[in-house]
Design an enzyme around this catalytic site. Structure first.
Site, PDB file in Angstrom:
ATOM      1  N   GLY A  55       0.902  -1.253  -0.011  1.00 36.90           N
ATOM      2  CA  GLY A  55      -0.155  -0.075   0.133  1.00 36.90           C
ATOM      3  C   GLY A  55       0.771   1.259   0.124  1.00 36.90           C
ATOM      4  N   LYS A 105      11.384   1.423  11.149  1.00 37.87           N
ATOM      5  CA  LYS A 105      11.113   0.959  12.525  1.00 37.87           C
ATOM      6  C   LYS A 105      10.862   2.129  13.337  1.00 37.87           C
ATOM      7  CE  LYS A 105      14.139  -2.837  13.160  1.00 37.87           C
ATOM      8  NZ  LYS A 105      15.419  -3.453  13.522  1.00 37.87           N
ATOM      9  N   THR A 151       3.132  -0.074  -7.008  1.00 34.81           N
ATOM     10  CA  THR A 151       2.370  -0.593  -8.386  1.00 34.81           C
ATOM     11  C   THR A 151       1.752   0.755  -8.998  1.00 34.81           C
ATOM     12  OG1 THR A 151       1.569  -2.482  -7.392  1.00 34.81           O
ATOM     13  CG2 THR A 151       0.523  -1.679  -9.366  1.00 34.81           C
ATOM     14  N   SER A 201      17.792  -8.279  15.947  1.00 33.68           N
ATOM     15  CA  SER A 201      17.570  -7.032  16.412  1.00 33.68           C
ATOM     16  C   SER A 201      16.660  -6.807  17.600  1.00 33.68           C
ATOM     17  CB  SER A 201      16.934  -5.920  15.273  1.00 33.68           C
ATOM     18  OG  SER A 201      15.750  -6.426  15.035  1.00 33.68           O
TER      19      SER A 201
HETATM   20  N1  LIG Z   1       2.293   8.728  -2.370  1.00 29.70           N
HETATM   21  C1  LIG Z   1       1.210   8.534  -2.843  1.00 29.70           C
HETATM   22  N2  LIG Z   1       0.664   9.370  -3.323  1.00 29.70           N
HETATM   23  C2  LIG Z   1      -0.731   9.159  -3.873  1.00 29.70           C
HETATM   24  N3  LIG Z   1      -1.356   7.974  -3.814  1.00 29.70           N
HETATM   25  C3  LIG Z   1      -0.765   7.087  -3.109  1.00 29.70           C
HETATM   26  C4  LIG Z   1       0.657   7.239  -2.707  1.00 29.70           C
HETATM   27  N4  LIG Z   1       0.927   6.038  -2.037  1.00 29.70           N
HETATM   28  C5  LIG Z   1       0.066   4.995  -2.327  1.00 29.70           C
HETATM   29  N5  LIG Z   1      -1.005   5.884  -2.898  1.00 29.70           N
HETATM   30  C6  LIG Z   1      -2.154   4.703  -3.318  1.00 29.70           C
HETATM   31  O1  LIG Z   1      -2.382   4.020  -2.364  1.00 29.70           O
HETATM   32  C7  LIG Z   1      -2.735   2.793  -3.204  1.00 29.70           C
HETATM   33  C8  LIG Z   1      -2.151   1.563  -2.945  1.00 29.70           C
HETATM   34  O2  LIG Z   1      -0.934   1.601  -3.690  1.00 29.70           O
HETATM   35  P1  LIG Z   1      -0.434   0.372  -4.625  1.00 29.70           P
HETATM   36  O3  LIG Z   1      -1.419  -0.482  -5.056  1.00 29.70           O
HETATM   37  O4  LIG Z   1       0.585   1.175  -5.440  1.00 29.70           O
HETATM   38  O5  LIG Z   1       0.552  -0.165  -3.400  1.00 29.70           O
HETATM   39  P2  LIG Z   1       1.857  -1.259  -3.344  1.00 29.70           P
HETATM   40  O6  LIG Z   1       2.964  -0.511  -2.967  1.00 29.70           O
HETATM   41  O7  LIG Z   1       1.711  -1.791  -4.857  1.00 29.70           O
HETATM   42  O8  LIG Z   1       1.083  -2.304  -2.384  1.00 29.70           O
HETATM   43  P3  LIG Z   1       1.299  -3.986  -2.562  1.00 29.70           P
HETATM   44  O9  LIG Z   1       2.988  -4.154  -2.194  1.00 29.70           O
HETATM   45  O10 LIG Z   1       0.499  -4.552  -1.675  1.00 29.70           O
HETATM   46  O11 LIG Z   1       1.150  -4.269  -3.964  1.00 29.70           O
HETATM   47  C9  LIG Z   1      -3.075   3.314  -4.729  1.00 29.70           C
HETATM   48  O12 LIG Z   1      -4.496   3.626  -4.810  1.00 29.70           O
HETATM   49  C10 LIG Z   1      -2.174   4.403  -4.755  1.00 29.70           C
HETATM   50  O13 LIG Z   1      -2.780   5.308  -5.539  1.00 29.70           O
HETATM   51 MG   LIG Z   2       1.362  -3.605  -5.862  1.00 32.59          MG
END
Ligand SMILES: Nc1ncnc2c1ncn2[C@@H]1O[C@H](COP(=O)(O)OP(=O)(O)OP(=O)(O)O)[C@@H](O)[C@H]1O
Ligand SMILES: [Mg+2]
Length: 760
Positions: free
Chosen positions: A338, A702, A342, A659
């Site tokens: 999250g 952390k 992606t 840790s």
């Molecule tokens: N910095 C940001 N600015 C705007 N929206 C964000 C930001 N970071 C995350 N989001 C929003 O949070 C949601 C989750 O992000 P995403 O699906 O890209 O997570 P992920 O890192 O791919 O997670 P996973 O590891 O579970 O696949 C998306 O809808 C994304 O638009």
């Molecule tokens: Mg993802």
């Protein structure tokens, strides 16, 4: 004994009853002896022949017409006074055998010859001739006319005086001939059959095409359609040749069997690859940065790296520097769920004007998933890369290799080996999918990989990656993301208009701190969704009118009581509990190490699904505390006859790593001294038997977790000092960091001065 002039027959044999004309001069003789001769040796049997006519052949002298009369066995030969070679002979006319003996053989012979003539297509004349011969010996001699018997066989017939034996021999020879002719005919028939079938099919197909055309179904055959498509697909030459070869095979086969259906599927896939299509790449770093900023809050480091990458590419293209095979970087985004990995991938595609496809690798254990199955398999298909290119519709998309850390390997092969080839800029311009079996150029593709943790990425893959870490967001960042992105998106999704519902930052912050505990923003978005759904319901059911300002009461009404409270205060109220900091697959987290003691044999009991490394830390911790008991002010009697139990909740989640070392020492020391740990302090660090504190990883994650959990002081190994620069300033400003080198410093900072009753 009679004597007759010899007329040698070179490589031919004349039988009795057979007429023959020879270019020889026989003088005044009325009878001669025809003797077969081969390689200058005369046979021992000849045929007495009557001269029936003398001829003069123009320009070539004399010739005679002769008629064989009967066999003769030869005796001595000598030249006469007139110089003519004559031979003594004994006449051997055929004896007439008992008809009962020959009847069967005659019938057999006639039958075989009939069949041969049938196969030969005789017009009836030879058959009539054979039928006219009634004498058994003469019948056997008709075999001598056969063009298929060789000299040796004919000679054998001639030398056989016994009529029955001769007839048997003739039957045998003719049977062999018949068998041979039959085989020959069968082969000829087969060939003809095939040719006719093809012709038939050809005409039927022509008719079918005509009918189709009449019905307006097709302007050409299926093959023509394919031919056109192949011509316009812009395939590289080798691929095109392969396609043409398959198409030829398809045409030869006709389009109504299983094999041809497979060829069509293959051709369809071959054409699904967008061989000649490219998106116009936009390499303007300023424009790109604009788009990245519009889509995502924060993530400065990531955005900077991406713009740098584009800037370099832009310069190289502008200055006409050739594409460097080794210059491709595989950006790999690693971080908790999250955090936008992606979604930033999609932004990269948008910023560079490329198409975007996501390829999830979670749970892929089979190399064939990546590379496809060979066509010899039933139901074979191309691998994911080919499908990704098809979905993208261009040869230069951004392909996101999502969840590379969850890739597996088993007996079906190692998918990471195939990925290695895909990602290696030195190899990926000639990637070979097993199914398509042609070379694909993947060097135009921009690969971006994502993972939650680095340690499960296969080492060889990791080596080729340029890692960008996503450590999770601070509360302030989350509020900003919620304000700029999640809130507007959820407002829209719930059918509301921006001006109908408002919320102040302070309330957003409450949602972040009281209802979510995560590194990313997924849960936060879900909670905002719930909040807005309730609001939408109220507006739709007219129980409230817009505009609505969401206040604290509305939040509690929609989301219930706070899900997360300041836990550390409650947990550390007793001696024997210390607050540690850890990194898990979902980001940083606080964990409480609990220690208790009870009567026993001095053993150490460990629970909470601890890994080996963590168990060893616990042993080190106990040994350290025991050996420094006096300095720590622990009563020696407190350890006598007691055993210590260390538990790390939550019990169901496996944990490992060194840790938590100083946290364990602190928990045990707290237990045995009866001094509780300060509720505001979190700590992380490995410990040695001598009491030194060693550095650890994942400090930023952390610290973010400690901050989110409401801790204000963090004990950090000295050597991790530089890592604190990575911590966002708004968090740093709210927290106090203690850099320590030894365990006594830790205990001095963590333990409360006030002693409680021994909590055992
Ligand atoms: N910095 C940001 N600015 C705007 N929206 C964000 C930001 N970071 C995350 N989001 C929003 O949070 C949601 C989750 O992000 P995403 O699906 O890209 O997570 P992920 O890192 O791919 O997670 P996973 O590891 O579970 O696949 C998306 O809808 C994304 O638009
Ligand atoms: Mg993802």
């Amino acid at each position: 004994m009679n004597r007759l002039r010899i007329v040698p027959l070179d490589d031919t044999i004349v039988f009795p009853g057979m007429p023959v004309t020879l270019p020889v001069d026989v003088g005044p003789d009325e009878r001669v002896l025809l003797v077969p001769r081969r390689d200058n040796t005369y046979a021992s049997v000849g045929v007495v022949a009557d001269v029936s006519e003398r001829l003069r052949v123009s320009g070539r002298g004399l010739a005679v017409s002769l008629m064989g009369v009967h066999r003769a066995s030869l005796g001595g030969a000598s030249a006469d006074h007139d110089g003519v070679l004559r031979v003594d002979y004994e006449a051997r006319p055929d004896a007439t055998p008992a008809t009962s003996l020959t009847r069967e053989l005659e019938r057999e012979y006639r039958a075989v010859v009939d069949e041969i003539l049938e196969l030969r297509g005789d017009d009836g004349r030879i058959r009539a001739f054979v039928r006219s011969i009634t004498d058994a010996g003469a019948l056997a001699d008709t075999a001598g006319y056969s063009p298929d018997l060789n000299f040796g066989q004919k000679l054998q017939l001639l030398e056989t005086f016994d009529v029955v034996e001769r007839l048997k021999l003739a039957v045998q020879f003719q049977r062999e001939r018949l068998a041979e002719l039959q085989v020959r005919k069968r082969i000829r028939d087969d060939v003809e059959d095939g040719a006719q079938k093809q012709q038939r099919e050809y005409f039927l197909r022509r008719q079918m095409d005509a009918i189709r055309k009449e019905l307006g179904e097709h302007d050409g055959s299926i093959a023509d359609e394919y031919r056109e498509k192949i011509a316009s697909a812009g395939m590289p030459d080798p691929v095109r040749q392969q396609a043409d070869r398959e198409l030829d095979r398809f045409e030869r086969m006709g389009d109504s069997n299983a094999e041809s259906a497979m060829i069509r599927t293959y051709l369809d896939w071959l054409m699904a690859v967008p061989w000649a299509k490219r998106s116009d790449e936009r390499l303007d770093p300023v424009h790109a940065r604009g788009i990245l900023d519009a889509d995502h809050e924060g993530l400065d480091d990531v955005k900077r790296r991406i713009t740098e990458y584009l800037a370099v590419r832009k310069l190289r293209t502008e200055r006409g520097m050739k594409e460097h095979r080794r210059s491709g970087v595989i950006l790999t985004l690693i971080g908790p769920p999250g955090t936008g990995k992606t979604s930033i991938g999609e932004s990269i595609a948008r910023a560079t004007g490329r198409q975007f496809v996501r390829m999830s690798l979670g749970g892929v254990r089979d190399e064939a998933e990546i590379r496809g199955h060979r066509r010899t398999y039933i139901g074979a298909l191309p691998g994911r890369l080919v499908r990704a290119l098809r979905d993208a519709g261009t040869m230069n998309p951004v392909i996101m290799l999502d969840e590379v850390d969850k890739i597996g390997a088993d007996w079906r092969g190692d998918p990471s080996a195939a990925l290695l080839e895909v990602l290696d800029p030195a190899q990926n311009h000639a990637f070979r999918d097993h199914y398509l079996d042609v070379e694909l150029d993947l060097s135009q593709v921009l690969f971006v990989a994502t993972a939650n943790v680095a340690d499960t990425i296969p080492a060889a893959l990791f080596d080729r990656m340029e890692v960008i870490r996503f450590d999770g967001y601070t509360t302030d960042e989350k509020v900003a993301i919620a304000r700029g992105h999640l809130w507007p998106r959820q407002v829209e999704r719930n059918g509301l208009r921006a001006e109908e519902v408002t919320i102040v930052d302070a309330e957003l912050r409450r949602v972040v701190t009281d209802y979510t505990r995560e590194a990313g923003v997924r849960q936060l978005e879900r909670e905002l969704g719930t909040l807005l759904r309730k609001t939408a319901t109220r507006i739709a059911s007219a129980s409230q009118t817009a505009p609505i300002a969401i206040d604290r009461a509305a939040v509690i009404d929609a989301l219930g009581r706070a899900k997360f409270v300041h836990e550390a205060a409650v947990r550390t109220a007793v001696a024997g509990v210390a607050t540690g900091l850890a990194v898990t697959g979902v980001g940083g987290d606080v964990l409480f190490v609990e220690a208790a003691s009870m009567p026993g044999k001095g053993a150490l009991v460990l629970t909470g699904q601890l890994g080996d490394v963590m168990k060893e830390s616990a042993r080190i911790a106990l040994t350290y505390v025991k050996s420094h008991a006096t300095e720590l002010g622990i009563d020696q009697g407190a350890l006598e006859g007691r055993e210590v139990h260390v538990h790390v909740p939550a019990g169901a989640i496996p944990k490992d790593g060194p840790s938590a070392g100083i946290t364990m020492v602190t928990a045990i020391a707290s237990l045995l001294t009866g001094r509780p740990v300060k509720a505001t302090v979190g700590m992380t660090g490995e410990v040695t038997l001598q009491g030194r504190v060693l550095p650890i990883g994942g400090l930023k994650q952390k610290v973010l977790a400690a901050h989110a959990a409401g801790l204000t002081e963090v004990i950090v190994p000295e050597r991790n000092g530089p890592d604190l620069d990575d911590v966002p300033s708004d968090v740093r400003d709210h927290m106090q960091f203690h850099l320590v080198g030894s365990v006594d410093q830790v205990l001095a900072l963590a333990l409360d001065d006030k002693e409680l009753a021994l909590a055992a």
